[in-house]
Scaffold this motif. Structure first.
Motif, PDB file in Angstrom:
ATOM      1  N   GLU A   3      -5.479   1.171  -2.590  1.00 32.46           N
ATOM      2  CA  GLU A   3      -4.412   0.604  -1.775  1.00 32.46           C
ATOM      3  C   GLU A   3      -4.271  -0.871  -2.117  1.00 32.46           C
ATOM      4  N   ALA A   4      -3.042  -1.294  -2.385  1.00 28.23           N
ATOM      5  CA  ALA A   4      -2.782  -2.688  -2.729  1.00 28.23           C
ATOM      6  C   ALA A   4      -1.575  -3.178  -1.950  1.00 28.23           C
ATOM      7  N   GLU A   5      -1.728  -4.352  -1.332  1.00 30.19           N
ATOM      8  CA  GLU A   5      -0.628  -4.997  -0.628  1.00 30.19           C
ATOM      9  C   GLU A   5      -0.509  -6.422  -1.165  1.00 30.19           C
ATOM     10  N   VAL A   6       0.670  -6.732  -1.710  1.00 28.37           N
ATOM     11  CA  VAL A   6       0.888  -8.011  -2.378  1.00 28.37           C
ATOM     12  C   VAL A   6       2.096  -8.691  -1.742  1.00 28.37           C
ATOM     13  N   THR A   7       1.948  -9.971  -1.416  1.00 33.89           N
ATOM     14  CA  THR A   7       3.057 -10.796  -0.949  1.00 33.89           C
ATOM     15  C   THR A   7       3.171 -12.010  -1.863  1.00 33.89           C
ATOM     16  N   TYR A   8       4.384 -12.260  -2.352  1.00 35.56           N
ATOM     17  CA  TYR A   8       4.623 -13.395  -3.245  1.00 35.56           C
ATOM     18  C   TYR A   8       5.803 -14.194  -2.715  1.00 35.56           C
ATOM     19  N   VAL A   9       5.546 -15.447  -2.343  1.00 32.75           N
ATOM     20  CA  VAL A   9       6.597 -16.352  -1.892  1.00 32.75           C
ATOM     21  C   VAL A   9       7.136 -17.062  -3.132  1.00 32.75           C
ATOM     22  N   ALA A  10       8.271 -16.557  -3.633  1.00 29.70           N
ATOM     23  CA  ALA A  10       8.795 -17.062  -4.901  1.00 29.70           C
ATOM     24  C   ALA A  10       9.420 -18.440  -4.753  1.00 29.70           C
ATOM     25  N   THR A  11      10.184 -18.641  -3.679  1.00 32.79           N
ATOM     26  CA  THR A  11      10.814 -19.927  -3.410  1.00 32.79           C
ATOM     27  C   THR A  11      10.773 -20.172  -1.904  1.00 32.79           C
ATOM     28  N   ASP A  12      11.359 -21.278  -1.484  1.00 29.52           N
ATOM     29  CA  ASP A  12      11.438 -21.542  -0.050  1.00 29.52           C
ATOM     30  C   ASP A  12      12.145 -20.416   0.679  1.00 29.52           C
ATOM     31  N   ASN A  13      13.031 -19.707  -0.018  1.00 25.61           N
ATOM     32  CA  ASN A  13      13.906 -18.731   0.626  1.00 25.61           C
ATOM     33  C   ASN A  13      13.626 -17.283   0.253  1.00 25.61           C
ATOM     34  N   LEU A  14      12.895 -17.046  -0.807  1.00 23.04           N
ATOM     35  CA  LEU A  14      12.761 -15.683  -1.342  1.00 23.04           C
ATOM     36  C   LEU A  14      11.300 -15.247  -1.349  1.00 23.04           C
ATOM     37  N   THR A  15      11.051 -14.055  -0.761  1.00 23.09           N
ATOM     38  CA  THR A  15       9.703 -13.479  -0.703  1.00 23.09           C
ATOM     39  C   THR A  15       9.756 -12.032  -1.171  1.00 23.09           C
ATOM     40  N   PHE A  16       8.755 -11.625  -1.940  1.00 22.26           N
ATOM     41  CA  PHE A  16       8.623 -10.242  -2.397  1.00 22.26           C
ATOM     42  C   PHE A  16       7.365  -9.626  -1.781  1.00 22.26           C
ATOM     43  N   ASP A  17       7.459  -8.346  -1.410  1.00 20.82           N
ATOM     44  CA  ASP A  17       6.312  -7.604  -0.885  1.00 20.82           C
ATOM     45  C   ASP A  17       6.171  -6.292  -1.637  1.00 20.82           C
ATOM     46  N   LEU A  18       4.925  -5.941  -1.940  1.00 24.22           N
ATOM     47  CA  LEU A  18       4.619  -4.671  -2.591  1.00 24.22           C
ATOM     48  C   LEU A  18       3.501  -3.983  -1.826  1.00 24.22           C
ATOM     49  N   ALA A  19       3.692  -2.701  -1.518  1.00 24.47           N
ATOM     50  CA  ALA A  19       2.633  -1.874  -0.925  1.00 24.47           C
ATOM     51  C   ALA A  19       2.473  -0.634  -1.799  1.00 24.47           C
ATOM     52  N   LEU A  20       1.282  -0.442  -2.347  1.00 21.22           N
ATOM     53  CA  LEU A  20       1.019   0.659  -3.275  1.00 21.22           C
ATOM     54  C   LEU A  20      -0.162   1.476  -2.770  1.00 21.22           C
ATOM     55  N   GLY A  21      -0.001   2.784  -2.719  1.00 27.95           N
ATOM     56  CA  GLY A  21      -1.090   3.678  -2.349  1.00 27.95           C
ATOM     57  C   GLY A  21      -1.240   4.799  -3.358  1.00 27.95           C
ATOM     58  N   TYR A  22      -2.482   5.139  -3.657  1.00 26.57           N
ATOM     59  CA  TYR A  22      -2.774   6.255  -4.567  1.00 26.57           C
ATOM     60  C   TYR A  22      -3.998   6.995  -4.040  1.00 26.57           C
ATOM     61  N   ILE A  23      -3.948   8.324  -4.086  1.00 22.20           N
ATOM     62  CA  ILE A  23      -5.083   9.132  -3.643  1.00 22.20           C
ATOM     63  C   ILE A  23      -5.231  10.338  -4.559  1.00 22.20           C
ATOM     64  N   ASP A  24      -6.461  10.632  -4.927  1.00 18.09           N
ATOM     65  CA  ASP A  24      -6.802  11.775  -5.783  1.00 18.09           C
ATOM     66  C   ASP A  24      -7.819  12.622  -5.023  1.00 18.09           C
ATOM     67  N   GLU A  25      -7.423  13.834  -4.665  1.00 20.98           N
ATOM     68  CA  GLU A  25      -8.278  14.671  -3.816  1.00 20.98           C
ATOM     69  C   GLU A  25      -8.894  15.824  -4.596  1.00 20.98           C
ATOM     70  N   LYS A  26     -10.038  16.302  -4.061  1.00 14.81           N
ATOM     71  CA  LYS A  26     -10.712  17.482  -4.593  1.00 14.81           C
ATOM     72  C   LYS A  26     -11.119  18.387  -3.439  1.00 14.81           C
ATOM     73  N   ILE A  27     -11.063  19.678  -3.668  1.00  9.27           N
ATOM     74  CA  ILE A  27     -11.544  20.652  -2.690  1.00  9.27           C
ATOM     75  C   ILE A  27     -12.951  21.056  -3.111  1.00  9.27           C
ATOM     76  N   GLU A  28     -13.942  20.664  -2.315  1.00  6.68           N
ATOM     77  CA  GLU A  28     -15.340  20.897  -2.666  1.00  6.68           C
ATOM     78  C   GLU A  28     -15.834  22.255  -2.166  1.00  6.68           C
TER      79      GLU A  28
END
Length: 761
Positions: free
Chosen positions: A602-627
């Protein structure tokens, strides 16, 4: 489910992205940064005490009131878009029943007696049942999503995580806010909130009221009953809350709350994915259209009270008492087959009430903090449903109908004691140690049997129906205390569990926290509310989880929060068929039959590019197994759990002479996922959706408005369903329970646009 083994690659990708983004920013640390360019400092109560999000060694997403307003987030299900590896969706049948999964762990079936895998909390008060848990956001300060087992501080039924709904604190002054919303499908919403000091600096009262309505996304094309409201997926709901705050002394604070929700939206009809074998009605053109032989009326009603008393014994020690009582009632009409015939209809009632008491002692000083408490829970969960197979009864037995009627209660009394301490080992290294002991006793009784007539829960359920006395067959789940072969009372069983947590935190730099932790959680043992034989209860589900993570504010512009996790999920509870049974049989048995494991990122990224512009990224990945896979039918994957979730959004602020504008645009992607863990007949392909919002606030701050477009590409995506079909040796689909091919889908909201205008003082 199509799962590739890519966890290491994604982990390296996340680290590479974080490094690439941070490199120019690290170089810029020596230069002067404008005061306006700053990452927001976010306060959360994930560990039951107020902390900076960047200092909490947990995977937590927090969305505040300002962001909720700017993005037009109106109910709790929309939070899934912004929290990685999270599923919060409206369940089948009603607008208010929640399906919640985090990291592949949750609860699909909303029947009474089953426990959730994701805990829902309003101001630290536990919402025990999924009915009514699709909360419309009213007077909210923030929503917190805690991912992973929270067995130490939050206890049972948080093995996937917890969702915390935190209401706004009172400011102490006089405030009033009124807003109105109009939108697609004749949406008409009104919300009123405010607060008023009764005695200055001593007593305050706050209130909130919402009336929410919308026409249906579709309609019932056919109905067996006259004079029915034909709207499908409509909304007709009101909610209210009142808060009373009293501060008799500087060190004593008391808060009393009342809230109520009444949802009279129509029962939600599903979309037939296969033509009926028993009627000539075609598959509808719209996924929001349906047929029914039941009343379209429906009700979900919830009411609750809570009391919180906080006493500052000293600068370091806070004592707190939290008490609550909640009740819920839901008479509902669920047409499983979605035809105008009584092929497989389920009118039902759910009743729930519970009370809780919690005493906390929270201690904090330099280098050491402690959260501890004692928790009591007493809950009664009852219901009845009538599985009406009228067409089958008439065709096979020549009777007026056929009903499998089930009633019962599954009640719980439990207590727990918990403590969690965090302390410094050195200037940069600290440790967290926590433990909880829970003791729970459940009693259950089930009345279950066949009646050769169409039976409904109450007289008048359909026009002219009078329920006969003594309709029900004898009890099938209970104790035979004296061994005479007669079941003479509820069946009881108890479980206890010690759930630990251990973590290490390393402050690599002023704004860089590295952490690793082990935690355990458990979902309560329970009884089968559909039992057809005298079953014992099943054991609790156990989740053991490992996490390593980094929370880093590289400077005032860039924040990267990354977590790697793995877990083992043991003793999973499933209702399956007995040996040799199939989809046409009535007997189903609840057992501990499976073990699964998963790793993820899981990754959450916030980048304030300028005084007025902000970018946000939320990424999730899961790999499951049946044991371990002893389920009948066998498991084939995790339900409601895409391999990948991604949200990328941009936020732009524009200042003008008439006020400030905020433009928000986002793209949300969910990979393919199963609706049920034992069948691939209901599988949603990967999809993405675009959302765009424009918000405005006057220079004086009193008037505001916002325009929101959601799911602008009009994606059709499954959020629930029913699978009652057989599969032949060559993969052909065969009639299931009721004698028809019942494969039903329920869908998320289509494209909508709405405009909100508000005034505050």
């Amino acid at each position: 489910m199509k799962l590739a083994k890519r966890t290491p690659q994604l982990a390296l990708l996340a680290i590479a992205v974080s490094t690439a983004l941070s490199a120019p920013q690290l170089a810029a640390q020596e230069t002067e940064v404008k005061e306006e360019i700053r990452l927001e400092r976010i306060q959360v109560t994930a560990r039951k005490t107020s902390e900076n999000l960047q200092e909490v060694p947990l995977a937590v997403t927090s969305i505040g009131a300002k962001e909720l307003s700017e993005k037009g987030i109106a109910q709790i299900t929309e939070i899934q878009q912004f929290s990685p590896n999270t599923t919060l969706q409206t369940s089948r049948g009603t607008n208010s029943t929640l399906t919640a999964f985090i990291r592949g762990v949750g609860q699909q079936d909303p029947l009474w007696g089953y426990e959730p895998g994701v805990g829902i909390y309003i101001d630290d008060v536990y919402i025990a049942r999924p009915q009514g848990a699709v909360l419309d956001l009213l007077d909210v300060d923030r929503i917190e999503v805690l991912r992973g087992p929270q067995g130490t501080l939050y206890g049972k039924n948080t093995i996937g995580g917890a969702i915390k709904y935190v209401t706004k604190p009172m400011s102490g002054g006089t405030e009033f806010n009124a807003e109105a919303t109009v939108g697609s499908y004749s949406q008409r919403d009104v919300k009123l909130t405010g607060q008023l000091p009764i005695v200055d600096d001593k007593v305050y009262v706050g209130f909130g009221f919402a009336d929410l309505s919308r026409d249906g996304f579709g309609e019932y094309l056919q109905s067996a009953l006259a004079n029915q409201d034909r709207e499908n997926y409509n909304k007709d709901l009101w909610a209210a809350r009142v808060d009373l705050e009293f501060r008799p002394a500087d060190d004593l604070f008391i808060k009393l709350n009342w809230d109520k929700t009444r949802d009279t939206s129509n029962a939600k009809g599903g979309y037939r994915l296969l033509p009926s074998l028993l009627t000539n009605a075609p598959v509808p053109d719209s996924v929001y259209d349906s047929y029914t032989s039941l009343p379209t009326s429906n009700l979900v009603e919830l009411e609750g009270y809570s009391l919180m008393i906080s006493y500052d014994y000293s600068d370091e020690l806070e004592l707190k008492y939290i008490a609550s009582r909640r009740e819920g009632y839901s008479p509902t009409n669920i047409d499983f087959d979605n035809t105008a015939l009584d092929i497989f209809d389920v009118p039902a009632e759910y009743k729930d009430e519970n009370s809780t008491h919690e005493i906390q002692a929270n201690y904090s000083t330099d280098g050491y903090s402690l959260v501890s408490g004692i928790y009591l829970y007493d809950g009664e969960s009852c219901g009845n449903f009538d599985a009406i197979l009228g067409f089958l009864g008439r065709a096979a037995f020549g009777t007026p109908g056929l009903t499998r009627e089930v009633t019962g209660c599954n009640n719980s009394e439990s207590w727990a004691a918990y403590t969690q301490a965090s302390f410094d080992i050195s200037e940069t290294l600290s440790m967290t140690v926590g433990a909880r002991y829970t003791d729970e006793e459940k009693t259950a009784i089930v009345n279950n049997g066949l009646v050769f007539a169409n039976v409904y829960p109450q007289s008048g359920w359909i026009p002219g129906y009078v329920r006969p006395d003594g309709q029900l067959v004898p009890t099938v789940l209970g104790d035979d205390a004296n061994g005479d072969g007669v079941l003479d009372g509820p069946k009881s069983q108890s479980w206890s569990r010690f759930t630990p947590r251990l973590g290490l935190e390393y402050q690599a730099a002023d704004n860089i926290l590295l952490f690793a932790s082990y935690s355990q959680g458990f979902k309560s043992g329970t009884f089968n509310p559909r039992a057809t034989i005298n079953e014992d209860g099943v054991n609790p589900e156990i989740v053991d989880s490992l996490e390593v993570g980094m929370k880093a504010d590289w400077n005032d512009r860039l924040r990267t929060n990354v977590t790697l996790f793995s877990f083992d999920h043991k003793d999973r509870q499933y209702v399956g068929f007995g040996e040799g049974n199939s989809a046409t049989d009535l007997q189903q048995v609840l057992r501990n039959v499976a073990e699964t494991s998963a790793t993820g990122l899981e990754a959450e990224v916030t980048y304030v590019a300028t005084d007025n512009l902000t970018f946000d990224l939320a990424l999730g990945y899961i790999d499951e197994k049946i044991e371990v896979n002893n389920a009948i039918p066998p498991l084939i994957g995790l339900s409601n759990t895409p391999e990948t979730t991604v949200n990328l959004s941009a936020n732009y602020f524009l200042e003008t002479n008439v006020g400030g504008f905020v433009i928000n645009a986002g793209y949300y992607y969910r990979g393919d996922y199963l609706l049920f863990e034992t069948s691939d007949l209901l599988e949603q392909d990967a999809y993405g959706m675009f959302n765009v919002s424009v918000s405005w606030e006057s220079n004086e701050g009193d008037w505001y408005a916002s325009l929101h477009g959601k799911n602008l590409t009009d994606e059709e995506y499954l959020v629930g369903g029913y699978d009652f079909v057989g599969v032949g040796p060559n993969g052909e689909l065969l009639p299931g329970l009721g004698g028809d091919t019942t494969l039903i889908g329920y869908y998320g909201d289509p494209r909508t646009v709405h405009l909100t205008v508000g005034y505050r003082f």
